[in-house]
Structure formats: C-alpha cells, structure tokens
Write a protein that holds these residues in place. Structure first.
Motif, PDB file in Angstrom:
ATOM      1  N   PRO A  52       0.526  -1.294  -0.219  1.00  0.00           N
ATOM      2  CA  PRO A  52      -0.155  -0.396  -0.086  1.00  0.00           C
ATOM      3  C   PRO A  52       0.420   1.345   0.050  1.00  0.00           C
ATOM      4  N   GLU A  53       1.955   1.490  -0.123  1.00  0.00           N
ATOM      5  CA  GLU A  53       2.828   2.203  -0.202  1.00  0.00           C
ATOM      6  C   GLU A  53       3.841   2.657  -0.975  1.00  0.00           C
ATOM      7  N   ARG A  54       3.253   2.297  -2.417  1.00  0.00           N
ATOM      8  CA  ARG A  54       4.138   2.792  -3.424  1.00  0.00           C
ATOM      9  C   ARG A  54       4.334   4.221  -3.516  1.00  0.00           C
ATOM     10  N   SER A  55       3.681   5.205  -3.444  1.00  0.00           N
ATOM     11  CA  SER A  55       3.689   6.914  -3.488  1.00  0.00           C
ATOM     12  C   SER A  55       5.115   6.967  -2.784  1.00  0.00           C
ATOM     13  N   ARG A  56       5.180   6.183  -1.921  1.00  0.00           N
ATOM     14  CA  ARG A  56       6.031   6.865   0.202  1.00  0.00           C
ATOM     15  C   ARG A  56       6.870   6.565  -0.803  1.00  0.00           C
ATOM     16  N   LEU A  57       7.025   5.064  -1.322  1.00  0.00           N
ATOM     17  CA  LEU A  57       8.475   4.640  -1.671  1.00  0.00           C
ATOM     18  C   LEU A  57       9.113   5.323  -2.522  1.00  0.00           C
ATOM     19  N   GLN A  58       7.964   5.990  -3.033  1.00  0.00           N
ATOM     20  CA  GLN A  58       8.805   6.061  -4.527  1.00  0.00           C
ATOM     21  C   GLN A  58       9.647   7.668  -4.299  1.00  0.00           C
ATOM     22  N   ARG A  59       8.799   8.473  -3.079  1.00  0.00           N
ATOM     23  CA  ARG A  59       9.629   9.535  -3.108  1.00  0.00           C
ATOM     24  C   ARG A  59      10.621   9.007  -1.552  1.00  0.00           C
ATOM     25  N   GLU A  60      10.683   7.854  -0.830  1.00  0.00           N
ATOM     26  CA  GLU A  60      11.592   7.567  -0.446  1.00  0.00           C
ATOM     27  C   GLU A  60      12.816   7.333  -1.805  1.00  0.00           C
ATOM     28  N   ALA A  61      12.957   6.887  -2.753  1.00  0.00           N
ATOM     29  CA  ALA A  61      13.411   6.870  -4.510  1.00  0.00           C
ATOM     30  C   ALA A  61      14.138   8.698  -4.002  1.00  0.00           C
ATOM     31  N   GLU A  62      12.962   9.098  -4.680  1.00  0.00           N
ATOM     32  CA  GLU A  62      13.718  10.667  -5.047  1.00  0.00           C
ATOM     33  C   GLU A  62      15.005  11.167  -3.514  1.00  0.00           C
ATOM     34  N   TYR A  63      14.239  10.947  -3.606  1.00  0.00           N
ATOM     35  CA  TYR A  63      15.581  10.804  -1.740  1.00  0.00           C
ATOM     36  C   TYR A  63      16.834  10.334  -1.760  1.00  0.00           C
ATOM     37  N   PHE A  64      16.720   9.357  -2.062  1.00  0.00           N
ATOM     38  CA  PHE A  64      18.088   9.033  -2.286  1.00  0.00           C
ATOM     39  C   PHE A  64      18.397   8.635  -3.378  1.00  0.00           C
ATOM     40  N   MET A  65      18.128   9.803  -4.172  1.00  0.00           N
ATOM     41  CA  MET A  65      18.277  10.048  -5.600  1.00  0.00           C
ATOM     42  C   MET A  65      18.727   8.337  -6.300  1.00  0.00           C
ATOM     43  N   LEU A  66      17.978   8.288  -6.756  1.00  0.00           N
ATOM     44  CA  LEU A  66      17.743   6.486  -7.480  1.00  0.00           C
ATOM     45  C   LEU A  66      16.581   7.027  -8.576  1.00  0.00           C
ATOM     46  N   PRO A  67      17.702   7.937  -9.104  1.00  0.00           N
ATOM     47  CA  PRO A  67      16.416   7.754 -10.558  1.00  0.00           C
ATOM     48  C   PRO A  67      15.612   6.410 -11.215  1.00  0.00           C
ATOM     49  N   GLU A  68      16.647   5.634 -11.273  1.00  0.00           N
ATOM     50  CA  GLU A  68      15.878   4.435 -12.805  1.00  0.00           C
ATOM     51  C   GLU A  68      14.991   3.449 -11.354  1.00  0.00           C
TER      52      GLU A  68
END
Length: 296
Positions: A94-110
């Motif tokens: 259920p946390e897909r959008s929040r995980l995407q935000r974490e990926a942006e923070y950790f600078m993981l574009p792929e």
C-alpha cells in the motif's frame, strides 16, 4: 604462526575510512550491510555519503551507527534495490507512492521510474492495476460501466423519448443490471460499568462507522454521506477498507443499506475490559463489531 587476515572485518584506514560491514540506523530501524552495497549506484545519496573522506561529517546515533532520518520501514526496499538494482514488492503493497518519494530522496532515478504510475490507453494515469495492489478486476466491471452509460443517457431519454417509452426502457435496464456484492459495516464502541451494574450515558458510544467493500457499491449506497478522504480516487471496480461514514448512527446506515436492497447475512463482535480508575471498581468495556450485508 600468524593468523590470516579477515577482510570482512577490515578496519578503516586513511585511504578507506569505512569498514567493510556498516551498521545503519534509519528512522530507528537498524540495518547491517556491506559497504559495496551502499555505493553500488554512483551518484546516489548513499554513494555520496559513503565515498567521502570525512567520516566525521556523517550523523551517528548513541551507539555509533550511521544515522539517516528517513522512513525505517521503507528503507528495506531501498536497500534491496541497492543490492541488485531490481524491485520486488510484496502483494497488496500500500505504500508505493511513499516509496517513490523515498527513492527520490535517495537519488535513485531508475527506481523512481519503476515506481511511477504507468500510462494506459484509457487513463492518463493508468490504474496499472498498480502492481502494489494487484487485485483482480471484478467480473461485474463491465456491468458497472454499462450502468454508468445508462445513467448518463437518462436525461436525454426523458427529454426526447416519445410517450416515455424510452425512459421506461432505460429504467428497466438499470434495474436489471443492479450489482450484487457484499458491504461490511464496522464500528468501535465503549461503555462504563460500575458497582451497581448500571451503564452510564456513554453506552455504545460510536466514534466512527467504517465501510469495507467495493468502491462502486459503497458510493451507490451511501452517496455524499461517505467520507473518502483516507482512500481518494479509488477506481469503482476496486475494493477498499478505508472509507467511513459522516454520521455515527448505526440505524441510519442500516436504513440506507435496506433501501438499496441489502440484507444482513452475518455479524461478529469482540470486547475487552479495563478498570477506569485505580481507586474504583468502574470498568470500561470497549468492543469492535462488524455487520456483513449482501445484495443478490
């Protein structure tokens, strides 16, 4: 005889200031991983943190672990991605959008691209159906769309139908394709029981009536009295357990379900007890109750 050097426990040096095994404290969750894992994606935030020479500039907790002030639960998926650059999520995540935000923070574009909503032919933001919540489409989805189309045609049919014949046809069609399904109503209640076994005015105090079931059915039955703030933009053919009602009268909810053709098929309840005060015998009972309704 000299013992062989264990590279897995190598101590940091001036040229290599980080140990082979690194402990992280991410939002209170402790992770242990290898240094090569943290620097496996050049340009990422973790790569920048663990390739610098000045280790003292990194925050640490009271036990000397490197501290990162982010969501500790979601970091496990960030770390998994860092290991092999693949994304594997559990079913009904259920946390897909929040995980995407974490990926942006950790600078993981792929990883951000993997988590982004996919475009579909029918919607600009496709309902993928959202790999994180892979519920199967309902077999009644086509009937739902047909009912929507029939409802849209109703005003024009009323205006142009000769003698009301067309209007009657549309009404009959909408009645014939009325959707079957289950709706579950749940609530938490409480009351206080004293020495004389009499309940006070707080008996069956209902704070919130929750609604579980198919989105389209819940909206049909409860209409504007349905609060969708905890699960907005849910597609009509999908299911939810996060809706609740804007009123707190159970009988009002039952009336609406009865008017829509539903009848109760099951119910269950659980209760717990605790003392209200240390110096009295008053007890507070709390309960959770569910009623299951079905329409054929």
């Amino acid at each position: 005889m000299a013992l062989a050097d264990n590279t897995g426990c190598a101590k940091p040096s001036e040229d290599f200031p980080f140990p082979e095994i690194i402990e992280l404290n991410v939002g209170g969750q402790v992770y242990i991983t290898r240094h090569p894992t943290l620097v496996s994606v050049p340009g990422s935030l973790l790569w920048e943190m663990f390739t610098q020479k000045n280790v003292r500039s990194l925050a640490r907790d009271s036990k000397g672990r490197f501290f990162v002030d982010r969501d500790g639960f979601l970091f496990r998926y960030i770390l998994d991605y860092m290991r092999d650059q693949q994304l594997v999520l559990p079913d009904h995540f259920p946390e897909r959008s929040r995980l995407q935000r974490e990926a942006e923070y950790f600078m993981l574009p792929e990883l951000v691209k993997m988590l982004a909503p996919k475009l579909s032919k029918q919607n600009s933001l496709g309902d993928d159906p959202c790999q994180s919540d892979p519920e199967e489409l309902s077999p009644n989805a086509d009937a739902t769309r047909n009912l929507t189309s029939a409802s849209a045609m109703l005003p024009s049919a009323v205006a142009g139908g000769p003698g009301g014949a067309v209007t009657a046809g549309v009404g009959a069609a909408s009645t014939d394709i009325r959707r079957a399904g289950f709706i579950t109503i749940g609530y938490r209640g409480s009351y206080t029981l004293g020495r004389d076994s009499q309940t006070d005015a707080k008996f069956r105090r209902v704070a919130r009536i929750m609604v579980c079931g198919k989105t389209s059915l819940a909206k049909e039955v409860f209409g504007d009295t349905l609060n969708e703030s905890r699960d907005p933009d849910r597609p009509p053919e999908r299911y939810t357990s996060r809706y609740y009602l804007k009123f707190t009268f159970l009988e009002q909810a039952f009336d609406k379900l009865a008017d829509a053709g539903f009848h109760m098929v099951a119910c269950n309840s659980t209760g717990t007890c605790a003392f209200a005060h240390d110096q009295t015998d008053d007890r507070i009972w709390t309960s959770y109750t569910e009623y299951v309704f079905y329409r054929e």
